[in-house]
Structure formats: C-alpha cells, structure tokens
Design an enzyme around this catalytic site. Structure first.
Site, PDB file in Angstrom:
ATOM      1  N   TYR A 197     -52.524 -10.925   6.699  1.00 58.60           N
ATOM      2  CA  TYR A 197     -52.949 -10.063   7.814  1.00 58.60           C
ATOM      3  C   TYR A 197     -53.818  -8.920   7.290  1.00 58.60           C
ATOM      4  O   TYR A 197     -54.899  -8.647   7.819  1.00 58.60           O
ATOM      5  CB  TYR A 197     -51.709  -9.526   8.528  1.00 58.60           C
ATOM      6  CG  TYR A 197     -51.988  -8.653   9.729  1.00 58.60           C
ATOM      7  CD1 TYR A 197     -52.374  -9.205  10.947  1.00 58.60           C
ATOM      8  CD2 TYR A 197     -51.855  -7.264   9.663  1.00 58.60           C
ATOM      9  CE1 TYR A 197     -52.617  -8.409  12.058  1.00 58.60           C
ATOM     10  CE2 TYR A 197     -52.098  -6.456  10.771  1.00 58.60           C
ATOM     11  CZ  TYR A 197     -52.476  -7.028  11.960  1.00 58.60           C
ATOM     12  OH  TYR A 197     -52.711  -6.235  13.063  1.00 58.60           O
ATOM     13  N   ASN A 256     -60.744  -8.559  20.042  1.00 52.63           N
ATOM     14  CA  ASN A 256     -59.412  -7.963  19.887  1.00 52.63           C
ATOM     15  C   ASN A 256     -58.325  -8.968  19.535  1.00 52.63           C
ATOM     16  O   ASN A 256     -57.342  -8.608  18.894  1.00 52.63           O
ATOM     17  CB  ASN A 256     -59.079  -7.246  21.211  1.00 52.63           C
ATOM     18  CG  ASN A 256     -57.609  -6.966  21.367  1.00 52.63           C
ATOM     19  OD1 ASN A 256     -57.068  -6.046  20.767  1.00 52.63           O
ATOM     20  ND2 ASN A 256     -56.932  -7.781  22.181  1.00 52.63           N
TER      21      ASN A 256
HETATM   22  P1  NAP Z   1     -50.313  -8.919  21.699  1.00 55.53           P
HETATM   23  O1  NAP Z   1     -49.749  -8.068  22.778  1.00 55.53           O
HETATM   24  O2  NAP Z   1     -49.460  -9.921  21.035  1.00 55.53           O
HETATM   25  O3  NAP Z   1     -51.611  -9.645  22.308  1.00 55.53           O
HETATM   26  C1  NAP Z   1     -52.356 -10.578  21.564  1.00 55.53           C
HETATM   27  C2  NAP Z   1     -53.388 -11.198  22.493  1.00 55.53           C
HETATM   28  O4  NAP Z   1     -54.239 -12.048  21.732  1.00 55.53           O
HETATM   29  C3  NAP Z   1     -52.768 -12.062  23.574  1.00 55.53           C
HETATM   30  O5  NAP Z   1     -53.585 -11.983  24.733  1.00 55.53           O
HETATM   31  C4  NAP Z   1     -52.835 -13.465  22.972  1.00 55.53           C
HETATM   32  O6  NAP Z   1     -52.772 -14.438  24.002  1.00 55.53           O
HETATM   33  C5  NAP Z   1     -54.191 -13.382  22.261  1.00 55.53           C
HETATM   34  N1  NAP Z   1     -54.366 -14.288  21.133  1.00 55.53           N
HETATM   35  C6  NAP Z   1     -53.611 -14.384  20.011  1.00 55.53           C
HETATM   36  N2  NAP Z   1     -54.122 -15.313  19.196  1.00 55.53           N
HETATM   37  C7  NAP Z   1     -55.216 -15.813  19.808  1.00 55.53           C
HETATM   38  C8  NAP Z   1     -56.166 -16.812  19.477  1.00 55.53           C
HETATM   39  N3  NAP Z   1     -56.094 -17.490  18.321  1.00 55.53           N
HETATM   40  N4  NAP Z   1     -57.177 -17.076  20.338  1.00 55.53           N
HETATM   41  C9  NAP Z   1     -57.271 -16.390  21.510  1.00 55.53           C
HETATM   42  N5  NAP Z   1     -56.405 -15.430  21.876  1.00 55.53           N
HETATM   43  C10 NAP Z   1     -55.385 -15.156  21.041  1.00 55.53           C
HETATM   44  O7  NAP Z   1     -50.906  -8.044  20.510  1.00 55.53           O
HETATM   45  P2  NAP Z   1     -51.640  -6.619  20.434  1.00 55.53           P
HETATM   46  O8  NAP Z   1     -50.734  -5.729  19.697  1.00 55.53           O
HETATM   47  O9  NAP Z   1     -52.200  -6.202  21.734  1.00 55.53           O
HETATM   48  O10 NAP Z   1     -52.810  -7.006  19.427  1.00 55.53           O
HETATM   49  C11 NAP Z   1     -54.195  -6.904  19.748  1.00 55.53           C
HETATM   50  C12 NAP Z   1     -54.964  -6.621  18.463  1.00 55.53           C
HETATM   51  O11 NAP Z   1     -54.567  -5.351  17.962  1.00 55.53           O
HETATM   52  C13 NAP Z   1     -54.708  -7.631  17.349  1.00 55.53           C
HETATM   53  O12 NAP Z   1     -55.921  -7.948  16.718  1.00 55.53           O
HETATM   54  C14 NAP Z   1     -53.793  -6.880  16.396  1.00 55.53           C
HETATM   55  O13 NAP Z   1     -53.911  -7.343  15.086  1.00 55.53           O
HETATM   56  C15 NAP Z   1     -54.291  -5.472  16.574  1.00 55.53           C
HETATM   57  N6  NAP Z   1     -53.321  -4.443  16.176  1.00 55.53           N
HETATM   58  C16 NAP Z   1     -52.092  -4.379  16.770  1.00 55.53           C
HETATM   59  C17 NAP Z   1     -51.186  -3.393  16.363  1.00 55.53           C
HETATM   60  C18 NAP Z   1     -49.802  -3.259  16.960  1.00 55.53           C
HETATM   61  O14 NAP Z   1     -48.959  -2.531  16.395  1.00 55.53           O
HETATM   62  N7  NAP Z   1     -49.529  -3.890  18.102  1.00 55.53           N
HETATM   63  C19 NAP Z   1     -51.554  -2.476  15.365  1.00 55.53           C
HETATM   64  C20 NAP Z   1     -52.817  -2.566  14.801  1.00 55.53           C
HETATM   65  C21 NAP Z   1     -53.695  -3.547  15.220  1.00 55.53           C
HETATM   66  P3  NAP Z   1     -52.402 -15.993  23.718  1.00 55.53           P
HETATM   67  O15 NAP Z   1     -51.211 -15.996  22.814  1.00 55.53           O
HETATM   68  O16 NAP Z   1     -52.142 -16.574  25.069  1.00 55.53           O
HETATM   69  O17 NAP Z   1     -53.613 -16.573  23.078  1.00 55.53           O
END
Ligand code: NAP
Length: 249
Positions: A157, A90
């Site tokens: 992205y 994720n």
């Molecule tokens: P978020 O709240 O910003 O959480 C991101 C998580 O990933 C955090 O735990 C962060 O912790 C970790 N992370 C980021 N880069 C990392 C790395 N290089 N290695 C290890 N951990 C890492 O974002 P979210 O919205 O829940 O996103 C989760 C997934 O859903 C992502 O893949 C995103 O692309 C996808 N997504 C999100 C949305 C949206 O609108 N939010 C929509 C579609 C898809 P650290 O920074 O401490 O590492």
C-alpha cells in the site's frame, strides 16, 4: 455562485467513503459528476441521492485497474456532458496486511494495479480529453501512509501510494504548460470502511496531531480546493489533509 458550475468531473471509488462525500459535494457545487466503483448497487444509490437533490450524475461500473473502465468514464463525460474538466482518482485498496516477506507477487501486483497502475490508466485517458479544452485538474488520492509514515504490514500500500507523488510530478512536467494541473491529495486516517473497526480507528486517531481521524466530508473539501479555481496556481504538489500527522513525525 457554486464553484464548479458547468464543470464535468470524474470521481472513482464514489460509492463509499471519501469518493462518495466528494461526489455529493461536487454535485452540490454544480458539477456534472461521472461516478465509478465496481459494485453497481451502492454506486446507483449515490447517483440517486445526487439526482434527488437536483444534481447531475451518471455511473460507470468497472475496475480502475482496467483501461476499459477509464475509456468508458471519459466517453460518458465527453459525449453526455460535453467534456472533462476534473478527475478525482480516488479508488483504492489497502491490499494485504502482512510483513513484506509474506506478501505474494500476486498480492503485490493486485495492490499496485488498483492504486498505481489505475492512476496511470486514468491519466492516460483523462489528459487527452482535458487537452481538448485546454484546461483541467487531476487529483490523485494518495495517503499519509507511504509518505509521512510506514505502518506495519502495509508495504505494498505504502509503495503504491508513494508512487502517485512521482506520477503527479511527471504529469506536471508533461502537461502543465497545456493548462493541466495534477496534484496529490494525502488524507490522514479517515472514518470510512477502509479505516477498519473502532479499535483501529482509535489507534489511528492517536497518530494525528488533532488526535482524531477525519470525516470523509473534510477530505472532500480538500479535493474541492484542488479541483476548483481556488487552486489555480497549485500544480505538481502534495496537499496533506492529515490532521497534522506529518507535522508531528
Ligand atoms: P472506502 O470507503 O472503502 O471506499 C473505496 C471506494 O473505492 C469504494 O467506492 C469502492 O467500491 C471503490 N473501489 C475499490 N477498489 C476499486 C477498484 N479496483 N476499482 C474501482 N473501484 C474500486 O475507502 P476510502 O477510505 O474512502 O478510500 C478512498 C481513497 O482514500 C483510497 O484511495 C484510500 O487509499 C485513500 N485513503 C483512505 C484513508 C482512510 O483512512 N480511509 C486514508 C488515506 C487515504 P467497490 O468496492 O464497489 O469497487
């Protein structure tokens, strides 16, 4: 009975947003969860919250763009909890927000490392552990961006997230006959740190047929479906949990 009783799950990006909600849900459903993010403090907070509710969790900090992170996650899953059944890959980054011609090679490579190479590396270590058990479910968190729509300034992205769909098909061709299911989960806009400020969230809400963005707990439920026994015949697919975004494009 809890649907993930006696299962062991790796969840990356588990300190925030979708990963955090998924970790809490899976632990409540009986799974032992091995959680990852780079920052230790927020990740430990999730581990503590799960343990306080009687769940089983452990943490491995590290960048998902590095092989050693996945090697260690799988080692903890197998040595501490006896094997690996589920992986929710994720963690991701939105990368640079700028038109393609302004994106540097380094920014492109960093975005692909976090979003796509990370997926290859995760599967590279997770699949052998699942082959040992003869069963497993891999979920790769993609996005509506890159498949349903292109959004301005998000080429790196979009390319990295669309790449996950090809990876899922390749893993399915290689390993479905061994009992390993791989699927992509495509959230729509979701109310997390990645979704930006209130104005950005409101703009994103308008893209969806439901005229709102998701709560992370709603995406976690879709991950639970793909991870668990209710999706036993779902392999190589892409599940849109996108509030009807793709349907109205
Ligand atoms: P978020 O709240 O910003 O959480 C991101 C998580 O990933 C955090 O735990 C962060 O912790 C970790 N992370 C980021 N880069 C990392 C790395 N290089 N290695 C290890 N951990 C890492 O974002 P979210 O919205 O829940 O996103 C989760 C997934 O859903 C992502 O893949 C995103 O692309 C996808 N997504 C999100 C949305 C949206 O609108 N939010 C929509 C579609 C898809 P650290 O920074 O401490 O590492």
């Amino acid at each position: 009975m809890a649907s993930l009783q006696n299962k062991v799950a790796i969840i990356t990006g588990a300190s925030s947003g979708i990963g955090r909600a998924t970790a809490i849900l899976f632990a409540a459903e009986g799974a032992s969860v091995v959680l990852n993010a780079r920052g230790a403090e927020a990740l430990e907070e999730v581990v503590d919250a799960i343990r306080r509710q009687g769940g089983t969790a452990d943490a491995v900090t590290g960048d998902v763009g590095l092989a050693e992170t996945h090697e260690k996650l799988v080692r903890v899953a197998t040595r501490r909890f006896g094997g690996l059944d589920i992986a929710i890959n994720n963690a991701g980054t939105v990368g640079p927000i700028k038109p393609l011609a302004d994106v540097t090679l380094q920014e492109w490579q960093d975005t692909l490392a976090a979003n796509l190479t990370s997926a290859f590396l995760s599967a590279r270590y997770q699949v052998p552990a699942m082959l040992e058990k003869g069963i497993g479910s891999l979920v790769f968190v993609s996005s509506f961006v890159g498949t349903s729509v292109g959004l301005p300034g998000m080429s790196a992205y979009a390319a990295s997230k669309a790449g996950l769909m090809g990876l899922v098909k390749g893993i399915t061709a290689d390993y479905a006959s061994n009992g390993i299911r791989a699927n992509a989960l495509l959230p729509g806009g979701t109310d997390t740190a990645m979704a930006g400020d209130n104005a950005q969230k409101e703009w994103a809400a308008g893209l969806h047929a439901l005229k709102r963005i998701a709560q992370p707990e709603e995406i976690a439920l879709a991950a639970l479906f793909l991870a668990g026994p209710m999706s036993s015949f779902v392999a190589g697919s892409a599940l849109f949990a996108d509030g009807g975004n793709a349907a109205v494009k």
